[in-house]
Motif scaffolding. Structure first.
Motif, mmCIF file in Angstrom:
data_model
loop_
_atom_site.group_PDB
_atom_site.id
_atom_site.type_symbol
_atom_site.label_atom_id
_atom_site.label_comp_id
_atom_site.label_asym_id
_atom_site.label_seq_id
_atom_site.Cartn_x
_atom_site.Cartn_y
_atom_site.Cartn_z
ATOM 1 N N TYR A 125 59.654 34.785 3.036
ATOM 2 C CA TYR A 125 58.341 34.863 2.448
ATOM 3 C C TYR A 125 58.184 34.727 1.127
ATOM 4 C CZ TYR A 125 53.722 36.720 1.071
ATOM 5 O OH TYR A 125 52.524 36.981 0.429
ATOM 6 N N THR A 126 57.321 33.938 0.465
ATOM 7 C CA THR A 126 57.568 33.609 -1.053
ATOM 8 C C THR A 126 55.955 34.132 -1.558
ATOM 9 O OG1 THR A 126 59.066 31.553 -0.889
ATOM 10 C CG2 THR A 126 57.395 31.857 -2.837
ATOM 11 N N SER A 127 56.080 34.853 -2.734
ATOM 12 C CA SER A 127 54.843 35.360 -2.877
ATOM 13 C C SER A 127 54.191 34.246 -3.744
ATOM 14 C CB SER A 127 54.934 36.691 -4.050
ATOM 15 O OG SER A 127 53.991 37.082 -4.377
ATOM 16 N N GLN A 128 52.817 34.181 -3.604
ATOM 17 C CA GLN A 128 52.082 33.260 -4.512
ATOM 18 C C GLN A 128 50.889 34.088 -5.327
ATOM 19 O OE1 GLN A 128 50.781 30.206 -1.558
ATOM 20 N NE2 GLN A 128 52.969 29.247 -1.813
ATOM 21 N N SER A 129 51.070 35.004 -5.424
ATOM 22 C CA SER A 129 49.863 36.036 -6.176
ATOM 23 C C SER A 129 50.537 37.333 -6.927
ATOM 24 C CB SER A 129 48.761 36.355 -5.181
ATOM 25 O OG SER A 129 49.247 37.351 -4.159
ATOM 26 N N ALA A 130 49.856 37.964 -7.617
ATOM 27 C CA ALA A 130 50.412 38.801 -8.527
ATOM 28 C C ALA A 130 49.646 40.298 -8.261
ATOM 29 C CB ALA A 130 50.067 38.644 -10.093
ATOM 30 N N VAL A 131 49.331 40.189 -6.867
ATOM 31 C CA VAL A 131 48.701 41.529 -6.341
ATOM 32 C C VAL A 131 49.361 41.699 -5.022
ATOM 33 C CG1 VAL A 131 46.238 40.778 -7.133
ATOM 34 C CG2 VAL A 131 47.229 40.196 -4.880
ATOM 35 N N SER A 132 48.846 42.881 -4.644
ATOM 36 C CA SER A 132 49.792 43.511 -3.114
ATOM 37 C C SER A 132 49.528 42.402 -2.202
ATOM 38 C CB SER A 132 49.387 44.707 -2.849
ATOM 39 O OG SER A 132 49.774 45.651 -3.971
ATOM 40 N N GLN A 133 50.645 42.153 -1.063
ATOM 41 C CA GLN A 133 50.018 41.305 -0.240
ATOM 42 C C GLN A 133 50.619 41.802 1.072
ATOM 43 O OE1 GLN A 133 52.648 37.717 -2.015
ATOM 44 N NE2 GLN A 133 52.406 39.201 -3.538
ATOM 45 N N SER A 134 49.680 41.497 2.065
ATOM 46 C CA SER A 134 49.983 42.050 3.591
ATOM 47 C C SER A 134 49.718 40.925 4.572
ATOM 48 C CB SER A 134 49.009 42.995 3.687
ATOM 49 O OG SER A 134 48.993 44.230 2.806
ATOM 50 N N PHE A 135 50.716 40.888 5.497
ATOM 51 C CA PHE A 135 50.492 39.757 6.926
ATOM 52 C C PHE A 135 51.043 40.363 7.885
ATOM 53 C CE2 PHE A 135 54.411 38.774 4.578
ATOM 54 C CZ PHE A 135 55.262 38.603 5.387
ATOM 55 N N ASP A 136 50.719 39.838 9.010
ATOM 56 C CA ASP A 136 51.097 40.194 10.369
ATOM 57 C C ASP A 136 51.884 39.010 10.753
ATOM 58 O OD1 ASP A 136 50.092 42.816 10.400
ATOM 59 O OD2 ASP A 136 48.003 42.080 11.147
ATOM 60 N N VAL A 137 52.820 39.265 11.568
ATOM 61 C CA VAL A 137 53.821 38.386 12.428
ATOM 62 C C VAL A 137 53.430 38.522 13.825
ATOM 63 C CG1 VAL A 137 56.011 37.217 12.885
ATOM 64 C CG2 VAL A 137 55.254 37.747 10.401
ATOM 65 N N TRP A 138 53.266 37.910 14.771
ATOM 66 C CA TRP A 138 53.299 38.045 16.253
ATOM 67 C C TRP A 138 54.394 37.068 16.879
ATOM 68 C CZ3 TRP A 138 48.588 37.799 13.470
ATOM 69 C CH2 TRP A 138 47.849 39.012 13.569
ATOM 70 N N ILE A 139 55.273 37.996 17.597
ATOM 71 C CA ILE A 139 56.116 37.279 18.237
ATOM 72 C C ILE A 139 55.883 37.258 19.641
ATOM 73 C CG2 ILE A 139 58.572 37.202 19.046
ATOM 74 C CD1 ILE A 139 59.369 38.152 16.095
ATOM 75 N N SER A 140 55.854 36.253 20.565
ATOM 76 C CA SER A 140 55.446 36.201 21.850
ATOM 77 C C SER A 140 56.319 35.225 22.789
ATOM 78 C CB SER A 140 54.040 35.774 21.912
ATOM 79 O OG SER A 140 53.958 34.391 21.537
#
Length: 149
Positions: free
Chosen positions: A117-132
């Protein structure tokens, strides 16, 4: 018992034939489709993640090590990944592949792998990953990184 046969003048041969028919019918009734051998091929799985940093700076890349742990082994199981970023901006990729597009489904060739994961902003970051998997089992993973700028 022979007296009964003599009284009704029934020979033993017809009685043996009747007994054989009854035995065969009971045997056939007891073998129903419900007794068929079931082969299980749907095994739920768990996902183990190595610890990741809590903070990320703009432009910094974080390695995420993931292992899929099966509860059983079915050789035709296929695994897939998709993600959605709901806070900040960044890019998620598999090894050195091009970055994933949000909500697109990608095949996972192995059960142990690394995401970057490479950050592209100067704010907090959140994301979900689904593995199925191809049998309908799914696990959701949530990642949150604080800005360190």
């Amino acid at each position: 018992m022979i007296a009964i046969f003599n009284k009704f003048k029934i020979g033993l041969l017809p009685m043996y034939v009747l007994l054989a028919i009854l035995t065969a019918s009971v045997s056939l009734v007891s073998c129903s489709k419900d007794d068929e051998l079931e082969i299980q091929n749907d095994f739920p799985f768990d996902v183990k993640i190595m610890p990741v940093p809590k903070d990320v700076a703009n432009g910094q890349t974080v390695e995420i090590r993931i292992t899929i742990q099966r509860s059983g082994n079915y050789s035709n199981t296929q695994y897939f990944i998709r993600y959605f970023q709901f806070g900040g901006q960044g890019a998620l990729r598999y090894y050195d592949e091009p970055p994933y597009l949000p909500n697109d489904l990608y095949s996972l060739p192995t059960e142990q792998f690394r995401l970057y994961y490479t950050s592209q902003s100067a704010v907090s970051q959140s994301f979900d990953v689904w593995i199925s998997d191809n049998l309908g089992n799914e696990k959701q993973l949530t990642f949150q990184f604080n800005s360190s700028d």
